[in-house]
Write a protein that holds these residues in place. Structure first.
Motif, PDB file in Angstrom:
ATOM      1  N   SER A 153       0.833  -1.196   0.000  1.00  0.00           N
ATOM      2  CA  SER A 153       0.000   0.000   0.000  1.00  0.00           C
ATOM      3  C   SER A 153       0.873   1.252   0.000  1.00  0.00           C
ATOM      4  CB  SER A 153      -0.877  -0.008   1.250  1.00  0.00           C
ATOM      5  OG  SER A 153      -0.064   0.146   2.407  1.00  0.00           O
ATOM      6  N   PRO A 154       0.275   2.423  -0.311  1.00  0.00           N
ATOM      7  CA  PRO A 154       1.035   3.680  -0.196  1.00  0.00           C
ATOM      8  C   PRO A 154       1.607   3.873   1.203  1.00  0.00           C
ATOM      9  CG  PRO A 154      -0.987   4.050  -1.417  1.00  0.00           C
ATOM     10  CD  PRO A 154      -1.066   2.650  -0.889  1.00  0.00           C
ATOM     11  N   GLU A 155       0.855   3.468   2.244  1.00  0.00           N
ATOM     12  CA  GLU A 155       1.339   3.607   3.626  1.00  0.00           C
ATOM     13  C   GLU A 155       2.612   2.796   3.841  1.00  0.00           C
ATOM     14  OE1 GLU A 155      -2.866   4.769   3.486  1.00  0.00           O
ATOM     15  OE2 GLU A 155      -1.768   3.026   2.725  1.00  0.00           O
ATOM     16  N   GLN A 156       2.633   1.588   3.315  1.00  0.00           N
ATOM     17  CA  GLN A 156       3.813   0.740   3.479  1.00  0.00           C
ATOM     18  C   GLN A 156       4.986   1.254   2.659  1.00  0.00           C
ATOM     19  OE1 GLN A 156       1.503  -2.734   2.393  1.00  0.00           O
ATOM     20  NE2 GLN A 156       1.926  -3.687   4.367  1.00  0.00           N
ATOM     21  N   ARG A 157       4.693   1.868   1.523  1.00  0.00           N
ATOM     22  CA  ARG A 157       5.769   2.443   0.707  1.00  0.00           C
ATOM     23  C   ARG A 157       6.429   3.608   1.428  1.00  0.00           C
ATOM     24  NH1 ARG A 157       2.551   3.505  -4.657  1.00  0.00           N
ATOM     25  NH2 ARG A 157       4.356   4.832  -5.136  1.00  0.00           N
ATOM     26  N   VAL A 158       5.643   4.474   2.048  1.00  0.00           N
ATOM     27  CA  VAL A 158       6.222   5.589   2.811  1.00  0.00           C
ATOM     28  C   VAL A 158       7.043   5.047   3.970  1.00  0.00           C
ATOM     29  CG1 VAL A 158       5.677   7.535   4.326  1.00  0.00           C
ATOM     30  CG2 VAL A 158       4.463   7.275   2.159  1.00  0.00           C
ATOM     31  N   ALA A 159       6.529   4.043   4.671  1.00  0.00           N
ATOM     32  CA  ALA A 159       7.260   3.450   5.790  1.00  0.00           C
ATOM     33  C   ALA A 159       8.590   2.884   5.329  1.00  0.00           C
ATOM     34  CB  ALA A 159       6.411   2.366   6.453  1.00  0.00           C
ATOM     35  N   LEU A 160       8.602   2.247   4.163  1.00  0.00           N
ATOM     36  CA  LEU A 160       9.846   1.698   3.625  1.00  0.00           C
ATOM     37  C   LEU A 160      10.884   2.791   3.437  1.00  0.00           C
ATOM     38  CD1 LEU A 160      11.602  -0.477   2.238  1.00  0.00           C
ATOM     39  CD2 LEU A 160      10.410   0.082   0.106  1.00  0.00           C
TER      40      LEU A 160
END
Length: 242
Positions: A153-160
């Motif tokens: 998800s976009p949220e997981q991409r930012v976290a990465l």
């Protein structure tokens, strides 16, 4: 007399784990061979299609590596903060660069010239050991980016892009939402929403352009989808790991 950036470049080079194993005359030669250059925010430091003329490191600033296709379509794929080497693939193959290197803020780069790079690779075992470790790290980043881009998800991409996968030396990041958005490939508004969610989950703290990572463990759980806000409620409550 060395100016400030030249002194910084020599200090950076001397701090590399393979440098101390060189003979003193080799150290002095290498220090004399390196060069530095700068670009303002938004400028292309190194252009796609140019022949690689060395191996590069970010002394100060932040750069984005992006490919450019037909019709001026651009695809960002990785960012490089302070202290990171990049461009080893082009240097090893002595080929044209396959991406643009764009300054996301005012940036200084160090260049280890191609001849110096090839000489070290041909003769110096500690340099090659460092290079192999570096390439292994880049491969891990690439595989993670491919998986994240396709499945997460976009949220997981930012976290990465906040994780130690990309920011190994510091947990207090001086990065704007606009810069982070360009790295991740999301709008500033989406990044703002996700950062506020991470802050309410107490994974990060936000303060005037700085992002403090409060818990690497919680950030990793969020990246893995084990820690999420309850849908429809906003970001006040946390789902326990399933």
């Amino acid at each position: 007399m060395l100016n400030g950036i030249e002194a910084m470049a020599r200090q950076f080079l001397a701090a590399q784990p393979w440098f101390a194993s060189l003979a003193l005359d080799e150290q002095a030669q290498l220090q004399a061979e390196i060069s530095t250059f700068t670009a303002r925010k938004g400028e292309v430091l190194l252009a796609q299609g140019q022949r690689a003329d060395g191996w590069y490191a970010v002394l100060s600033g932040l750069v984005l590596l992006e490919s450019e296709a037909e019709g001026n379509r651009r695809s960002a794929f990785i960012g490089m903060p302070d202290g990171e080497w990049f461009g080893e693939g082009s240097a090893l193959k002595n080929e044209a660069r396959r991406y643009n290197v764009v300054a996301l803020r005012d940036t200084w780069l160090l260049c280890l010239p191609q001849a110096s790079f090839q000489r070290l690779q041909a003769r110096h075992l500690p340099f090659n050991q460092f290079l192999v470790q570096h390439l292994n790290m880049r491969l891990g980043q690439a595989m993670t980016l491919i998986e994240t881009g396709r499945m997460r998800s976009p949220e997981q991409r930012v976290a990465l892009y906040l994780s130690r996968q990309f920011w190994r030396s510091t947990r207090q990041l001086y990065i704007t939402q606009d810069e982070l958005g360009k790295l991740v490939g999301l709008s500033r508004q989406t990044v703002n929403r996700i950062l506020r969610q991470l802050a309410q989950l107490d994974i990060v703290a936000l303060d005037h352009g700085r992002v403090l990572i409060r818990s690497d463990e919680a950030l990793s759980r969020f990246m893995a989808g084990e820690l999420n806000a309850e849908p429809g409620i906003g970001t006040d409550k946390v789902q326990p790991p399933g």
